[in-house]
Every structure is written in structure tokens, then in C-alpha cells.
Scaffold this motif. Structure first.
Motif, PDB file in Angstrom:
ATOM      1  N   MET A 139       0.834  -1.187   0.000  1.00  0.00           N
ATOM      2  CA  MET A 139       0.000   0.000   0.000  1.00  0.00           C
ATOM      3  C   MET A 139       0.875   1.245   0.000  1.00  0.00           C
ATOM      4  N   ILE A 140       0.718   2.070  -1.044  1.00  0.00           N
ATOM      5  CA  ILE A 140       1.409   3.357  -1.125  1.00  0.00           C
ATOM      6  C   ILE A 140       0.356   4.446  -0.988  1.00  0.00           C
ATOM      7  N   GLY A 141       0.410   5.205   0.115  1.00  0.00           N
ATOM      8  CA  GLY A 141      -0.580   6.238   0.362  1.00  0.00           C
ATOM      9  C   GLY A 141      -0.108   7.154   1.471  1.00  0.00           C
ATOM     10  N   ALA A 142      -1.002   8.037   1.927  1.00  0.00           N
ATOM     11  CA  ALA A 142      -0.626   8.998   2.960  1.00  0.00           C
ATOM     12  C   ALA A 142      -1.752   9.169   3.964  1.00  0.00           C
ATOM     13  N   ILE A 143      -1.358   9.315   5.232  1.00  0.00           N
ATOM     14  CA  ILE A 143      -2.291   9.568   6.326  1.00  0.00           C
ATOM     15  C   ILE A 143      -1.760  10.719   7.162  1.00  0.00           C
ATOM     16  N   GLY A 144      -2.577  11.236   8.057  1.00  0.00           N
ATOM     17  CA  GLY A 144      -2.129  12.287   8.948  1.00  0.00           C
ATOM     18  C   GLY A 144      -1.484  11.728  10.205  1.00  0.00           C
ATOM     19  N   ASN A 145      -0.846  12.604  10.941  1.00  0.00           N
ATOM     20  CA  ASN A 145      -0.285  12.232  12.251  1.00  0.00           C
ATOM     21  C   ASN A 145      -1.381  12.375  13.301  1.00  0.00           C
ATOM     22  N   ASP A 146      -2.352  11.484  13.253  1.00  0.00           N
ATOM     23  CA  ASP A 146      -3.488  11.595  14.153  1.00  0.00           C
ATOM     24  C   ASP A 146      -4.010  10.202  14.501  1.00  0.00           C
ATOM     25  N   ILE A 147      -4.972  10.152  15.393  1.00  0.00           N
ATOM     26  CA  ILE A 147      -5.501   8.874  15.875  1.00  0.00           C
ATOM     27  C   ILE A 147      -6.174   8.075  14.763  1.00  0.00           C
ATOM     28  N   TYR A 148      -6.778   8.782  13.808  1.00  0.00           N
ATOM     29  CA  TYR A 148      -7.433   8.071  12.705  1.00  0.00           C
ATOM     30  C   TYR A 148      -6.403   7.393  11.813  1.00  0.00           C
TER      31      TYR A 148
ATOM     32  N   THR B  91       2.367  -2.075   5.028  1.00  0.00           N
ATOM     33  CA  THR B  91       2.150  -0.646   5.249  1.00  0.00           C
ATOM     34  C   THR B  91       3.450   0.167   5.269  1.00  0.00           C
ATOM     35  N   TYR B  92       4.560  -0.449   4.882  1.00  0.00           N
ATOM     36  CA  TYR B  92       5.869   0.206   4.958  1.00  0.00           C
ATOM     37  C   TYR B  92       5.909   1.507   4.161  1.00  0.00           C
ATOM     38  N   PHE B  93       5.177   1.551   3.045  1.00  0.00           N
ATOM     39  CA  PHE B  93       5.254   2.698   2.140  1.00  0.00           C
ATOM     40  C   PHE B  93       4.185   3.758   2.408  1.00  0.00           C
ATOM     41  N   ILE B  94       3.504   3.663   3.539  1.00  0.00           N
ATOM     42  CA  ILE B  94       2.502   4.672   3.882  1.00  0.00           C
ATOM     43  C   ILE B  94       3.190   5.878   4.525  1.00  0.00           C
ATOM     44  N   LYS B  95       2.895   7.050   3.985  1.00  0.00           N
ATOM     45  CA  LYS B  95       3.515   8.300   4.433  1.00  0.00           C
ATOM     46  C   LYS B  95       2.685   8.941   5.539  1.00  0.00           C
ATOM     47  N   ARG B  96       3.354   9.556   6.514  1.00  0.00           N
ATOM     48  CA  ARG B  96       2.705  10.350   7.546  1.00  0.00           C
ATOM     49  C   ARG B  96       2.854  11.825   7.181  1.00  0.00           C
ATOM     50  N   SER B  97       1.729  12.484   6.950  1.00  0.00           N
ATOM     51  CA  SER B  97       1.764  13.910   6.609  1.00  0.00           C
ATOM     52  C   SER B  97       1.856  14.758   7.871  1.00  0.00           C
ATOM     53  N   ASP B  98       2.764  15.730   7.857  1.00  0.00           N
ATOM     54  CA  ASP B  98       2.898  16.639   8.991  1.00  0.00           C
ATOM     55  C   ASP B  98       1.974  17.848   8.879  1.00  0.00           C
TER      56      ASP B  98
ATOM     57  N   LYS C 190     -10.218  15.035   1.117  1.00  0.00           N
ATOM     58  CA  LYS C 190      -8.986  14.310   0.785  1.00  0.00           C
ATOM     59  C   LYS C 190      -7.930  14.354   1.878  1.00  0.00           C
ATOM     60  N   GLY C 191      -7.780  15.492   2.550  1.00  0.00           N
ATOM     61  CA  GLY C 191      -6.807  15.589   3.625  1.00  0.00           C
ATOM     62  C   GLY C 191      -5.418  15.142   3.198  1.00  0.00           C
ATOM     63  N   ALA C 192      -4.822  14.245   3.984  1.00  0.00           N
ATOM     64  CA  ALA C 192      -3.441  13.812   3.748  1.00  0.00           C
ATOM     65  C   ALA C 192      -3.256  13.100   2.413  1.00  0.00           C
ATOM     66  N   ASN C 193      -4.315  12.610   1.811  1.00  0.00           N
ATOM     67  CA  ASN C 193      -4.176  11.990   0.489  1.00  0.00           C
ATOM     68  C   ASN C 193      -3.570  12.960  -0.519  1.00  0.00           C
ATOM     69  N   GLU C 194      -3.826  14.251  -0.325  1.00  0.00           N
ATOM     70  CA  GLU C 194      -3.276  15.262  -1.225  1.00  0.00           C
ATOM     71  C   GLU C 194      -1.772  15.444  -1.046  1.00  0.00           C
ATOM     72  N   ASP C 195      -1.226  14.877   0.034  1.00  0.00           N
ATOM     73  CA  ASP C 195       0.196  15.036   0.339  1.00  0.00           C
ATOM     74  C   ASP C 195       1.046  13.901  -0.235  1.00  0.00           C
TER      75      ASP C 195
END
Length: 316
Positions: free
Chosen positions: A56-65, A80-87, A110-115
Motif C-alpha cells: 500500500m502506497i498512500g498517505a495519512i495524517g499524524n493523528d488517531i485516525y 504498510t511500509y510505504f505509507i507516508k505520515r503527513s505533517d 482528501k486531507g493527507a491523500n493530497e500530500d
């Protein structure tokens, strides 16, 4: 060999109601759920639950979700190694309403998906060497999607474009796809053709071919789908089930299609398998939680008297 998915990761806020409120109206619903979702994450989950390895290559926020979504993917054995954490951006969110017919409306933030950017996919592809299939959709930036498709073609991967949601579609992505799998709304958005029957589905498939993409699966919901390959076509009927939640059915279909292709199935056989997986998905609530395992699919096919080309066990 495995499947790589580039796409969105969202938390789904799902409200279940008997009917939709009219504009400006307040009504009482039945229940609310907070569930893992996002088209990319749903498709990666489908791949993993059907027995294949999924990156999975994607992005999420630095949050509980974001934490919850990563945990959910890991529980399904997705890499999940390639999942990015957006700051800078929060985890993507979809606000979904489902009525008593199992139809849904959706508002996606979209949130962090845009990152998720080009550098992210380039770094990931530099470390991925055993994928046969790439799955992409259009809930992350267009340039990122197209770059992922380019890199996949350089590696000799088979590229499946699920052109969803319609609002995110870029025709340029067709240049790098081996197959496109639009539903009725997406086909109309791209081509202006309303695929209400086989004739219109064939017209759409031929139009895609004229645009340079020879293979397509035109999905018509409960009217089935048409598999088109360089002028040859076959109709795939839908499978009758008691629908509960249609959210994620297309993602389950896409993940199943990727698995079957990786397993050496021809496109028509792969589409039959994907149709069964998509049908079983709509019988359960949750875009991701409702995705079946391969054992559940085998049991479902056995009860329905169906056969498919993609087997973990010889039980069908």
C-alpha cells in the motif's frame, strides 16, 4: 509475486438511514459507524484477504485516525511500509450516508491523500521488485497517479486503472493503463455515454479503444458488465444478493481482478471472479470491513453454484 496499490486511505463516517433527508431537512437516522476506508486501502485489503501480498502506497495524517487505519491494514496483512505520515494535513475522511436500498451518497475530504507526491511513489518503486500488477484510482493527486503508472510500465507491471471517483478522472491516465474499469457514472463523466445496456457499454468500450486503450470492463451495476478486449467482448451477468452496503463494491471488484490476473486467469474469468467478490461485499456493512476472504468467496460460490478460476483450495 504481489500487487501494489497507489491510492487513498480514509476514515469513513457512515450514517445508516431509511431515507435521505431533503435539502434543508432534518431527519433521524438509524446508526453511525466510524470505519476504515479509502479506495486505495480498500483495494489493498481486498488483495490481501484474497490471499495475495499487497503493498500500500498512500498517505495519512499524524493523528488517531491514521493510527487506526494503519492497524486495520496490518490486521489484513497489507504491507504498510510505504505509507507516508503527513505533517501538514489530517487523515482523509469520507462522510457517507446509506439508505434502505443500500445506495449511498458520499462527501470526501482528501486531507493527507493530497500530500502523496511523485517523490513518495518514486522512493517506493525503487524498493519494490516483485509486483506484477499496479492498481490505481483517482483520490490522490493526478501527477502522482500518472507517475506511478509510468514507473509500473517501466517495470513491466500490468496496470489497472479504476477511474474513480468521476470528479478526479484525468484522461491522460489512459495513456499508461492496460485496462480501465469504469462504472456507469464514471463512463458518463469521461465519454458522455450512459451505459444502461450492453449496446451502450460496447459503444463506450469501442470509444476507449479509439482513445488507445484496448481492454476495458464497463460496469453497469445490477445490470452486469461487459468485458472488452481488442474488439472481442463478453457479457458478465450480475449476481443477485440481498444488498446492505454498496460502498466499496467497486474496490472489492478491482482488488479481486488484480488477484485473478496475478494468478494467471484470463480477463473474462478474472471478471467473473471479481463479480462474485463484489456481490459478496455488498451483503456486509463497511467499505473495507465488508470485504470477504477467499474462503468466504469459495463458500459463496459453492452455495450459488458458481465456479471461478482463482482458488486457494479446490473446494469450489
Amino acid at each position: 509475486m504481489n500487487v501494489t496499490v497507489v491510492g487513498s486511505i480514509n476514515i469513513d463516517t457512515v450514517a445508516v438511514t431509511d431515507k435521505y433527508p431533503k435539502r434543508g431537512q432534518t431527519i433521524f437516522g438509524n446508526k453511525i459507524e466510524y470505519l476504515p476506508g479509502g479506495k486505495g486501502a480498500n483495494q489493498a485489503t481486498a488483495v490481501a484477504r484474497l490471499g495475495k501480498s499487497a503493498n500500500m502506497i498512500g498517505a495519512i495524517g499524524n493523528d488517531i485516525y491514521g493510527d487506526k487505519l494503519v492497524d486495520s491494514l496490518k490486521e489484513s496483512n497489507v504491507n504498510t511500509y510505504f505509507i507516508k505520515r503527513s505533517d501538514s494535513l489530517a487523515t482523509g475522511t469520507a462522510i457517507i450516508t446509506i439508505d434502505q436500498t443500500a445506495e449511498n451518497t458520499m462527501l470526501v475530504l482528501k486531507g493527507a491523500n493530497e500530500d502523496l507526491n511523485i517523490n513518495d511513489v518514486e522512493n517506493a518503486f525503487n524498493k519494490i521488485h516483485d509486483s506484477e500488477v499496479l492498481l490505481v484510482q483517482m483520490e490522490v493527486p493526478q501527477d502522482t497517479v500518472i507517475r506511478a503508472m509510468q514507473l509500473a510500465k517501466e517495470k513491466g507491471m500490468y496496470v489497472i486503472l479504476d477511474p474513480a471517483p468521476a470528479e478526479g478522472i484525468t484522461i491522460k491516465a489512459l495513456d499508461y493503463a492496460d485496462i480501465v474499469t469504469p462504472n456507469r457514472q464514471e463512463t458518463y463523466y469521461m465519454l458522455g455515454i450512459d451505459v444502461v445496456d450492453i449496446d451502450n457499454a460496447l459503444m463506450a468500450a469501442e470509444t476507449f479503444e479509439n482513445m488507445g486503450i484496448k481492454n476495458s470492463i464497463i460496469k453497469m451495476g445490477d445490470k452486469g458488465s461487459v468485458v472488452y478486449q481488442s474488439g472481442e467482448w463478453e457479457y458478465i451477468p450480475s449476481i443477485s444478493v440481498e444488498a446492505v452496503d454498496s460502498v466499496g463494491a467497486g474496490d472489492a471488484f478491482a482488488g479481486a481482478l488484480a488477484c485473478a490476473i496475478t494468478n494467471g486467469c484470463d480477463l473474462v474469468s478474472a471478471a467473473h471472479f471479481a463479480t462474485a467478490v463484489g456481490a459478496l461485499k455488498v451483503t456486509k456493512l463497511g467499505a473495507q470491513m465488508g470485504i470477504p476472504t477467499i474462503d468466504e468467496v469459495n463458500d459463496f460460490c459453492k452455495k450459488k453454484g458458481l465456479t471461478h478460476c482463482y482458488l486457494k483450495e479446490s473446494s469450489v
